[in-house]
Design a protein around this motif. Structure first.
Motif, PDB file in Angstrom:
ATOM      1  N   UNK A 391       0.836  -1.188   0.000  1.00 50.71           N
ATOM      2  CA  UNK A 391       0.000   0.000   0.000  1.00 50.71           C
ATOM      3  C   UNK A 391       0.883   1.255   0.000  1.00 50.71           C
ATOM      4  N   UNK A 392       0.390   2.283  -0.706  1.00 54.23           N
ATOM      5  CA  UNK A 392       1.122   3.549  -0.826  1.00 54.23           C
ATOM      6  C   UNK A 392       0.191   4.682  -0.427  1.00 54.23           C
ATOM      7  N   UNK A 393       0.695   5.560   0.435  1.00 58.22           N
ATOM      8  CA  UNK A 393      -0.093   6.666   0.971  1.00 58.22           C
ATOM      9  C   UNK A 393       0.044   7.886   0.061  1.00 58.22           C
ATOM     10  N   UNK A 394      -1.102   8.376  -0.471  1.00 55.88           N
ATOM     11  CA  UNK A 394      -1.092   9.542  -1.353  1.00 55.88           C
ATOM     12  C   UNK A 394      -1.676  10.779  -0.681  1.00 55.88           C
ATOM     13  N   UNK A 395      -1.936  10.702   0.609  1.00 55.32           N
ATOM     14  CA  UNK A 395      -2.535  11.844   1.299  1.00 55.32           C
ATOM     15  C   UNK A 395      -1.564  13.026   1.294  1.00 55.32           C
ATOM     16  N   UNK A 396      -2.113  14.210   1.116  1.00 59.40           N
ATOM     17  CA  UNK A 396      -1.297  15.411   1.113  1.00 59.40           C
ATOM     18  C   UNK A 396      -0.708  15.770  -0.241  1.00 59.40           C
ATOM     19  N   UNK A 397      -0.909  14.923  -1.249  1.00 66.87           N
ATOM     20  CA  UNK A 397      -0.390  15.220  -2.587  1.00 66.87           C
ATOM     21  C   UNK A 397      -1.406  16.086  -3.335  1.00 66.87           C
ATOM     22  N   UNK A 398      -0.941  17.168  -3.897  1.00 67.65           N
ATOM     23  CA  UNK A 398      -1.822  18.055  -4.644  1.00 67.65           C
ATOM     24  C   UNK A 398      -2.502  17.301  -5.780  1.00 67.65           C
ATOM     25  N   UNK A 399      -3.796  17.554  -5.942  1.00 67.90           N
ATOM     26  CA  UNK A 399      -4.543  16.971  -7.043  1.00 67.90           C
ATOM     27  C   UNK A 399      -5.065  15.580  -6.789  1.00 67.90           C
ATOM     28  N   UNK A 400      -4.766  14.979  -5.630  1.00 67.61           N
ATOM     29  CA  UNK A 400      -5.198  13.611  -5.344  1.00 67.61           C
ATOM     30  C   UNK A 400      -6.386  13.641  -4.389  1.00 67.61           C
ATOM     31  N   UNK A 401      -7.487  13.005  -4.795  1.00 67.12           N
ATOM     32  CA  UNK A 401      -8.694  12.907  -3.973  1.00 67.12           C
ATOM     33  C   UNK A 401      -9.170  11.459  -3.979  1.00 67.12           C
ATOM     34  N   UNK A 402     -10.015  11.145  -3.019  1.00 66.41           N
ATOM     35  CA  UNK A 402     -10.587   9.809  -2.954  1.00 66.41           C
ATOM     36  C   UNK A 402     -11.366   9.516  -4.233  1.00 66.41           C
ATOM     37  N   UNK A 403     -11.293   8.274  -4.678  1.00 67.81           N
ATOM     38  CA  UNK A 403     -11.968   7.773  -5.884  1.00 67.81           C
ATOM     39  C   UNK A 403     -11.325   8.273  -7.176  1.00 67.81           C
ATOM     40  N   UNK A 404     -10.229   9.033  -7.098  1.00 65.30           N
ATOM     41  CA  UNK A 404      -9.497   9.425  -8.304  1.00 65.30           C
ATOM     42  C   UNK A 404      -8.790   8.211  -8.900  1.00 65.30           C
ATOM     43  N   UNK A 405      -8.495   8.289 -10.185  1.00 65.83           N
ATOM     44  CA  UNK A 405      -7.676   7.277 -10.853  1.00 65.83           C
ATOM     45  C   UNK A 405      -6.326   7.897 -11.196  1.00 65.83           C
ATOM     46  N   UNK A 406      -5.250   7.257 -10.735  1.00 64.34           N
ATOM     47  CA  UNK A 406      -3.906   7.771 -10.971  1.00 64.34           C
ATOM     48  C   UNK A 406      -3.113   6.741 -11.764  1.00 64.34           C
ATOM     49  N   UNK A 407      -2.030   7.193 -12.385  1.00 62.56           N
ATOM     50  CA  UNK A 407      -1.157   6.325 -13.169  1.00 62.56           C
ATOM     51  C   UNK A 407       0.081   5.993 -12.349  1.00 62.56           C
ATOM     52  N   UNK A 408       0.507   4.736 -12.379  1.00 60.43           N
ATOM     53  CA  UNK A 408       1.590   4.269 -11.520  1.00 60.43           C
ATOM     54  C   UNK A 408       2.644   3.537 -12.360  1.00 60.43           C
ATOM     55  N   UNK A 409       3.915   3.788 -12.061  1.00 61.65           N
ATOM     56  CA  UNK A 409       5.012   3.010 -12.640  1.00 61.65           C
ATOM     57  C   UNK A 409       6.088   2.854 -11.573  1.00 61.65           C
TER      58      UNK A 409
END
Length: 588
Positions: A391-409
Motif C-alpha cells: 500500500x502507498x499513501x497519497x494523502x497530502x499530494x496536490x490533485x489527489x482525492x478519494x476515488x481518483x484514478x492515478x497512473x503508476x510506474x
C-alpha cells in the motif's frame, strides 16, 4: 624559402607588416608586399586576403562605383533559387541542378540575362545557392554541465558479419548492388551500438549479432555501457539520453526502464540527425579507427570483437594508443585532454550507480498501470522488486482525492518506490515519488499512525477539501474556520447578506416593444358554466318535434339547414323560432 605556420606566428608577422604598410603609404607598399609574399611563399593576392582576414587590414583602394550591380533581375534569381530549394529530397540530395532550373525558369517567362556561371555566382553572393539553402537552419551549440549529464546513443549496421566462424566484410559493390551471398543474407548481421558522453566525449562501442534493432539488444548495450566494467572508469546512468525515434528506443519496455532509472529520454526530429552529432562522429571514429584494424587482424566471433573493441575504446579514451594523440580538443578547453581524465571530474552527487542488471531487467515488462485511490487516500500496487502487493499513501499530494484514478510506474532506486502521475486541470501532469507504507510487525498497524491517548492527527486536506474551504472563506469573509462552521450551522446568509439574488428584478422595466405588442386571445372552457350542447340540423328538427309537439314545416327545415349548418344550441333555436313566428304574424 616559404615559411610554414608551425615555425613562427604568422598572425604576429602580419600585424607588424600591416603597421609598416600604413606608415609607408601607397607609394612604398608595393615593395613591402613583394618582399612579404616571397618570404611567406604566398601570392600577393593571398597575402592581401590574409592581411584582411587575420588582422583586419585592407589596402584602402577605392571601391568601384558599379560594384555589386548586375544586369540580372532579382525576380529571376529568386524564382530559380525557390525551384531548387523545393526540389531537394528529404535525404538532402539535389535533383534539380542549375542548368535544368534555368531552362525551366526561362521557359516560364523568367528573364535570364547573364551566363550560367555568372548566374550561379550571383546566387552564391546572395546566399541563395542550393548548397547554402540546404543549411538553412544554423546549429545551436549546446552544453552539458557535467559528465553523465547527457548521453547520446546510436545503433548502425556494421560492415562486418560472421559466416561459419569466419569474419567477413561487406564490400562496397556488395553493399550497393545487393550481391551478398545467399547464406550471408540468412545469417544475422553485426550491429554496432555506440554511446557518447556529451561532456567528456567518452566513447563506448558494443557489438551484437542480430537480424535488426531490438529491445533486447538495446537493453544489453545500456547495461554494458552504464554498469561498472573492470578496467574502465566510465560508468553510471545519465540524467538525459538523446537518440532518434527508432522503434526499439520508443517501445514501452525501454521507456519503463528509463523511467525507473529516472533517465529522461530526448529524441530529435526526423532529418535532424546533426542534433546528436557527437555520437554520429563517434560512430565514424569507431569505424575508421577501430574496425579498420580488423582487416589486418580478424576476429572469429562477436565475443572476440567486443573484447577487442573494449580494449581499443579504453586506450582511445585514455590517450594510450601508440603514435596517436586521441585527446579531446575543444575550443573552450585550455588544451587537449584525455577523455577519461575529463570524465573523472564527475562529482559524487552526479554519479548515479546502476543497480544490478537483473533487477533492471524486471522493469522492461509491461506498461504503466492505473490505480483507484481509496477513501483512506491509499493505493495498492505490486512493485517488481517486492514479494507482494504493498500500500502507498497519497494523502497530502496536490490533485489527489478519494476515488481518483492515478497512473503508476515503478522506480528502481529506493525501496520499492513508485512514480505516481496525476492529471491536472490544465492538461499538465503532476508527478510524485511515493514510498510504500511500513507496518509494525506485531499487530499490523501503520508504523506512522498516531497512538490513542498520545497523539491525534487528521489526514491532510485533499484538493477537493482545500478548494471547498477556499469557497467557504469567500462566502463568509473575515471569519475563522470555527466561525464559518457555526455560521453554516445557523444557516447564516452568505456574503454578509449583501448579494441581491432577486430583488433587483423589481427594478427591471418591461421593454416597450414587448408591452405594446398585440396578441391573440386564448379561449378556455368555463368549468363553472359549461358551454351548452350544440344541435346539428337533424337534432334541431327532432328537438322541435319533441319539445313543441309538432312537425317542422318544410320552410323551417330548409331555413334551419341553411342558417345552422354548424350547429345551434336549444336556447338559440327557441329564440330563432319565436322571432320567426312573430315576423310571420306581423306579415299577416
Amino acid at each position: 624559402m616559404a615559411r610554414t605556420e608551425g615555425e613562427f606566428n604568422v598572425t604576429q608577422y602580419l600585424s607588424g607588416l600591416a603597421r609598416q604598410l600604413d606608415e609607408a603609404g601607397h607609394g612604398g607598399r608595393g615593395q613591402l608586399i613583394e618582399q612579404a609574399a616571397a618570404f611567406l611563399g604566398w601570392s600577393p593576392q593571398r597575402l592581401y586576403a590574409q592581411l584582411k582576414r587575420r588582422v583586419g587590414w585592407s589596402s584602402g583602394r577605392k571601391t568601384r562605383a558599379d560594384k555589386g550591380t548586375t544586369a540580372q533581375n532579382h525576380e529571376a534569381l529568386l524564382k530559380v533559387a525557390t525551384m531548387q530549394k523545393n526540389s531537394v529530397r528529404k535525404n538532402g540530395k539535389v535533383v534539380l541542378h542549375l542548368p535544368v532550373a534555368l531552362s525551366i525558369a526561362a521557359t516560364n517567362g523568367a528573364e535570364i540575362q547573364v551566363s550560367r556561371g555568372r548566374f550561379g555566382k550571383l546566387l552564391r553572393d546572395r546566399k541563395l545557392d542550393i548548397e547554402r539553402q540546404k543549411l538553412d537552419r544554423a546549429v545551436q551549440p549546446m552544453r552539458s554541465p557535467h559528465p553523465n549529464y547527457l548521453h547520446q546513443v546510436d545503433p548502425s549496421l556494421c560492415l562486418l558479419y560472421y559466416l561459419r566462424g569466419e569474419q567477413q566484410m561487406i564490400r562496397d559493390d556488395q553493399l550497393y548492388k545487393n550481391k551478398l551471398p545467399e547464406t550471408a543474407r540468412i545469417e544475422a548481421k553485426v550491429w554496432r551500438y555506440v554511446l557518447y558522453d556529451h561532456a567528456s566525449a567518452v566513447i563506448v562501442p558494443w557489438y551484437v549479432e542480430a537480424r535488426g534493432e531490438s529491445v533486447d539488444s538495446l537493453f544489453q548495450f545500456l547495461m554494458h555501457a552504464w554498469s561498472r566494467q573492470s578496467g574502465r572508469p566510465f560508468h553510471g546512468a545519465p540524467k538525459y539520453l538523446l537518440w532518434d525515434k527508432g522503434s526499439a528506443n520508443i517501445s514501452h519496455p525501454v521507456k519503463n526502464l528509463l523511467e525507473a532509472l529516472e533517465v529522461q529520454d530526448l529524441t530529435h526530429a526526423a532529418g535532424r540527425a546533426r542534433v546528436k552529432g557527437g555520437v554520429e562522429n563517434a560512430n565514424n571514429l569507431v569505424e575508421t579507427q577501430f574496425e579498420s584494424r580488423l582487416r589486418f587482424e580478424p576476429v572469429s566471433s562477436v565475443e572476440e570483437l567486443n573484447r577487442a573493441a573494449f580494449a581499443w575504446a579504453n586506450a582511445w579514451n585514455a590517450n594510450l594508443i601508440p603514435h596517436q594523440d586521441t585527446r579531446l580538443q575543444r575550443d573552450g578547453l585550455p588544451g587537449p585532454v584525455a577523455r577519461f581524465d575529463l570524465w573523472s571530474t564527475i562529482k559524487s552527487e552526479e554519479l548515479r550507480i546502476l543497480p544490478d542488471p537483473e533487477k533492471c531487467k524486471m522493469f522492461l515488462e509491461g506498461r504503466r498501470v492505473t490505480r483507484k485511490v481509496s477513501r483512506a487516500l491509499e493505493i495498492a500496487y505490486k512493485h517488481p522488486l517486492a514479494e507482494a502487493s504493498q500500500n502507498y499513501d497519497l494523502s497530502g499530494l496536490d490533485g489527489v482525492c478519494a476515488d481518483d484514478t492515478v497512473e503508476v510506474s515503478p522506480l528502481i532506486y529506493g525501496e520499492a518506490e513508485i512514480m505516481v502521475r496525476v492529471p491536472r486541470y490544465d492538461g499538465e501532469t503532476l508527478e510524485y515519488h511515493v514510498k510504500p507504507i511500513t507496518y509494525e510487525s506485531r499487530f499490523g498497524f501503520r508504523a506512522d499512525a498516531p497512538v490513542w491517548g498520545q497523539d491525534y492527527r487528521t489526514q491532510p486536506d485533499t484538493e477537493i477539501e482545500r478548494q471547498g474551504k477556499a469557497l467557504d472563506r469567500l462566502a463568509f469573509p473575515d471569519k475563522t474556520a470555527e466561525e464559518i462552521a457555526k455560521a453554516k450551522d445557523k444557516n447564516a446568509t452568505p456574503f454578509n447578506g449583501e448579494m441581491r439574488a432577486h430583488s433587483h428584478l423589481l427594478d427591471v422595466a418591461v421593454p416597450p416593444a414587448v408591452a405594446s405588442r398585440r396578441g391573440s386571445e386564448i379561449t378556455i372552457p368555463d368549468r363553472a358554466h359549461p358551454e351548452p350542447e350544440r344541435l346539428n340540423v337533424t337534432g334541431a328538427l327532432v328537438w322541435i318535434l319533441r319539445t313543441l309537439n309538432r312537425q317542422p314545416t318544410p320552410e323551417e327545415s330548409a331555413a334551419i339547414a341553411r342558417e345552422f349548418a354548424e350547429g345551434v344550441t336549444e336556447e338559440a333555436l327557441r329564440a330563432w323560432l319565436t322571432a320567426r313566428e312573430q315576423r310571420q304574424a306581423a306579415e299577416g
